[in-house]
Design an enzyme around this catalytic site. Sequence first.
Site, PDB file in Angstrom:
ATOM      1  N   ASP A  41       0.860  -1.188   0.000  1.00 47.81           N
ATOM      2  CA  ASP A  41       0.000   0.000   0.000  1.00 47.81           C
ATOM      3  C   ASP A  41       0.897   1.240   0.000  1.00 47.81           C
ATOM      4  O   ASP A  41       2.026   1.195   0.494  1.00 47.81           O
ATOM      5  CB  ASP A  41      -0.888  -0.010   1.258  1.00 47.81           C
ATOM      6  N   ASP A  64       4.014   2.614  -4.078  1.00 49.87           N
ATOM      7  CA  ASP A  64       3.002   3.264  -4.924  1.00 49.87           C
ATOM      8  C   ASP A  64       2.917   2.414  -6.192  1.00 49.87           C
ATOM      9  O   ASP A  64       3.879   2.347  -6.959  1.00 49.87           O
ATOM     10  CB  ASP A  64       3.457   4.693  -5.243  1.00 49.87           C
ATOM     11  N   VAL A  65       1.771   1.789  -6.399  1.00 51.57           N
ATOM     12  CA  VAL A  65       1.666   0.833  -7.513  1.00 51.57           C
ATOM     13  C   VAL A  65       1.614   1.511  -8.887  1.00 51.57           C
ATOM     14  O   VAL A  65       1.533   0.844  -9.908  1.00 51.57           O
ATOM     15  CB  VAL A  65       0.463  -0.143  -7.350  1.00 51.57           C
ATOM     16  N   ASN A  91      -6.015  -5.026  -5.940  1.00 49.65           N
ATOM     17  CA  ASN A  91      -7.181  -4.396  -5.321  1.00 49.65           C
ATOM     18  C   ASN A  91      -7.067  -2.876  -5.233  1.00 49.65           C
ATOM     19  O   ASN A  91      -8.076  -2.183  -5.208  1.00 49.65           O
ATOM     20  CB  ASN A  91      -7.368  -5.002  -3.927  1.00 49.65           C
ATOM     21  N   TYR A 156     -14.100   6.472 -14.077  1.00 43.58           N
ATOM     22  CA  TYR A 156     -13.987   5.215 -13.322  1.00 43.58           C
ATOM     23  C   TYR A 156     -14.513   4.026 -14.135  1.00 43.58           C
ATOM     24  O   TYR A 156     -13.872   2.975 -14.198  1.00 43.58           O
ATOM     25  CB  TYR A 156     -14.775   5.392 -12.024  1.00 43.58           C
ATOM     26  N   LYS A 160     -12.523   0.610 -15.114  1.00 45.12           N
ATOM     27  CA  LYS A 160     -12.971  -0.685 -14.578  1.00 45.12           C
ATOM     28  C   LYS A 160     -13.429  -1.627 -15.702  1.00 45.12           C
ATOM     29  O   LYS A 160     -13.230  -2.845 -15.604  1.00 45.12           O
ATOM     30  CB  LYS A 160     -14.081  -0.476 -13.546  1.00 45.12           C
ATOM     31  N   THR A 191     -16.857   0.579   2.904  1.00 41.02           N
ATOM     32  CA  THR A 191     -15.416   0.786   3.115  1.00 41.02           C
ATOM     33  C   THR A 191     -15.198   2.270   3.420  1.00 41.02           C
ATOM     34  O   THR A 191     -16.105   3.091   3.210  1.00 41.02           O
ATOM     35  CB  THR A 191     -14.604   0.373   1.869  1.00 41.02           C
TER      36      THR A 191
HETATM   37  P1  NAD Z   1     -10.081   1.963   0.208  1.00 38.74           P
HETATM   38  O1  NAD Z   1      -9.774   3.389  -0.094  1.00 38.74           O
HETATM   39  O2  NAD Z   1     -10.654   1.600   1.525  1.00 38.74           O
HETATM   40  O3  NAD Z   1      -8.770   1.100  -0.036  1.00 38.74           O
HETATM   41  C1  NAD Z   1      -7.944   1.309  -1.155  1.00 38.74           C
HETATM   42  C2  NAD Z   1      -6.498   1.155  -0.730  1.00 38.74           C
HETATM   43  O4  NAD Z   1      -5.684   1.322  -1.909  1.00 38.74           O
HETATM   44  C3  NAD Z   1      -6.038   2.229   0.282  1.00 38.74           C
HETATM   45  O5  NAD Z   1      -5.387   1.611   1.386  1.00 38.74           O
HETATM   46  C4  NAD Z   1      -5.069   3.088  -0.532  1.00 38.74           C
HETATM   47  O6  NAD Z   1      -4.011   3.648   0.238  1.00 38.74           O
HETATM   48  C5  NAD Z   1      -4.554   2.092  -1.559  1.00 38.74           C
HETATM   49  N1  NAD Z   1      -4.014   2.759  -2.743  1.00 38.74           N
HETATM   50  C6  NAD Z   1      -4.616   3.715  -3.501  1.00 38.74           C
HETATM   51  N2  NAD Z   1      -3.782   4.128  -4.461  1.00 38.74           N
HETATM   52  C7  NAD Z   1      -2.629   3.424  -4.320  1.00 38.74           C
HETATM   53  C8  NAD Z   1      -1.388   3.411  -4.994  1.00 38.74           C
HETATM   54  N3  NAD Z   1      -1.138   4.242  -6.022  1.00 38.74           N
HETATM   55  N4  NAD Z   1      -0.428   2.555  -4.580  1.00 38.74           N
HETATM   56  C9  NAD Z   1      -0.633   1.722  -3.530  1.00 38.74           C
HETATM   57  N5  NAD Z   1      -1.787   1.707  -2.832  1.00 38.74           N
HETATM   58  C10 NAD Z   1      -2.784   2.542  -3.232  1.00 38.74           C
HETATM   59  O7  NAD Z   1     -11.037   1.480  -0.996  1.00 38.74           O
HETATM   60  P2  NAD Z   1     -12.023   0.221  -1.155  1.00 38.74           P
HETATM   61  O8  NAD Z   1     -13.386   0.750  -1.181  1.00 38.74           O
HETATM   62  O9  NAD Z   1     -11.657  -0.872  -0.248  1.00 38.74           O
HETATM   63  O10 NAD Z   1     -11.680  -0.184  -2.655  1.00 38.74           O
HETATM   64  C11 NAD Z   1     -10.831  -1.254  -2.982  1.00 38.74           C
HETATM   65  C12 NAD Z   1     -11.080  -1.645  -4.436  1.00 38.74           C
HETATM   66  O11 NAD Z   1     -12.426  -2.039  -4.612  1.00 38.74           O
HETATM   67  C13 NAD Z   1     -10.830  -0.517  -5.438  1.00 38.74           C
HETATM   68  O12 NAD Z   1     -10.230  -1.042  -6.612  1.00 38.74           O
HETATM   69  C14 NAD Z   1     -12.231  -0.025  -5.731  1.00 38.74           C
HETATM   70  O13 NAD Z   1     -12.329   0.584  -7.005  1.00 38.74           O
HETATM   71  C15 NAD Z   1     -13.008  -1.327  -5.686  1.00 38.74           C
HETATM   72  N6  NAD Z   1     -14.439  -1.192  -5.430  1.00 38.74           N
HETATM   73  C16 NAD Z   1     -14.908  -0.628  -4.268  1.00 38.74           C
HETATM   74  C17 NAD Z   1     -16.271  -0.529  -4.073  1.00 38.74           C
HETATM   75  C18 NAD Z   1     -16.885   0.064  -2.823  1.00 38.74           C
HETATM   76  O14 NAD Z   1     -18.101   0.283  -2.787  1.00 38.74           O
HETATM   77  N7  NAD Z   1     -16.130   0.324  -1.788  1.00 38.74           N
HETATM   78  C19 NAD Z   1     -17.158  -0.995  -5.052  1.00 38.74           C
HETATM   79  C20 NAD Z   1     -16.631  -1.557  -6.211  1.00 38.74           C
HETATM   80  C21 NAD Z   1     -15.272  -1.670  -6.385  1.00 38.74           C
END
Ligand code: NAD
Length: 258
Positions: A41, A64-65, A91, A156, A160, A191
């Site tokens: 992360d 940083d990915v 993720n 987005y 996706k 989340t």
């Molecule tokens: P979140 O913000 O709780 O977690 C995302 C994590 O990714 C964070 O810890 C952040 O620091 C990390 N991150 C972001 N950019 C980064 C980078 N450049 N390098 C390394 N780490 C990085 O978000 P979430 O809601 O748990 O989402 C996780 C995944 O699920 C995402 O891909 C999101 O698009 C997808 N998603 C979420 C939802 C929802 O409703 N929460 C719905 C559909 C899809």
Amino acid sequence: MSGWHIPPGPGTALVTGGGSGIGLAIARMLAAAGQPVAIVDRDEQAGLQAADHIGAGVAFYRCDVTVEREIADVTRAIAAELGPVGVLVNNAGVGLLASPMTLSAQGWDHLFDVDLKSLWLCAKHVNDQQRSLGGGAIVNIASIHAHLTRRGTFPYAAAKAGVLGLTRSLALELASAHIRVNAVCPGYVRTPPMIEQYDNQADPDRAWGLLAATQPMGRIAEPQEIATVAAFLASDRASFVTGAAWNVDGGLSAEFTH
Ligand code: NAD
């Protein structure tokens, strides 16, 4: 989740964005199955806290990915310290509430770098490790926005939808190496970004209530409900599943309104 045991996947599991939300739930579930887990992360505080909280077998790596050099360094370190990566969970992701007419090119590039390009880069840099284990699995966290979207969330949905194309391409490219590649498309999940968005509305209770009312099951998902499916796809139990996209959206994409 009692009564249903998900066996650990091969080697170490690398979970990007494992410091929060869905990634954290996936890291916790894979660790509970007995697999060594690397939380990757860019948020050092969240990542360290997550690894500390889950406990034995889990280590945090700051990265940083969007930066290929950092991915190369971190995947090398993980192999040396935890063992070769067999399971990659792509993720990490960011959302954006933008309009196509006002978004800057930099804003577009950043979202695509995180939400699409990083998935390919991580797959590329764990490939030799997965091959050294005789195979593995990649799980890409996409979104319901890969299929259906809403106004004001540009771009987005484009990124996706790209994740599903990437999933199909990688699945075919890697099938002969016994590396399965699948995607999960969550609907709304409780989340931190969702919680922040809804808790900051003028009337949060009303906002949460209205959201629940739009869901066929009358509620949104908990992160563990996405993690269960990701952990299954990562495990050998899903041995003939590749190139697939699984909706985990409580029926949201089965319905159209009006
Ligand atoms: P979140 O913000 O709780 O977690 C995302 C994590 O990714 C964070 O810890 C952040 O620091 C990390 N991150 C972001 N950019 C980064 C980078 N450049 N390098 C390394 N780490 C990085 O978000 P979430 O809601 O748990 O989402 C996780 C995944 O699920 C995402 O891909 C999101 O698009 C997808 N998603 C979420 C939802 C929802 O409703 N929460 C719905 C559909 C899809």
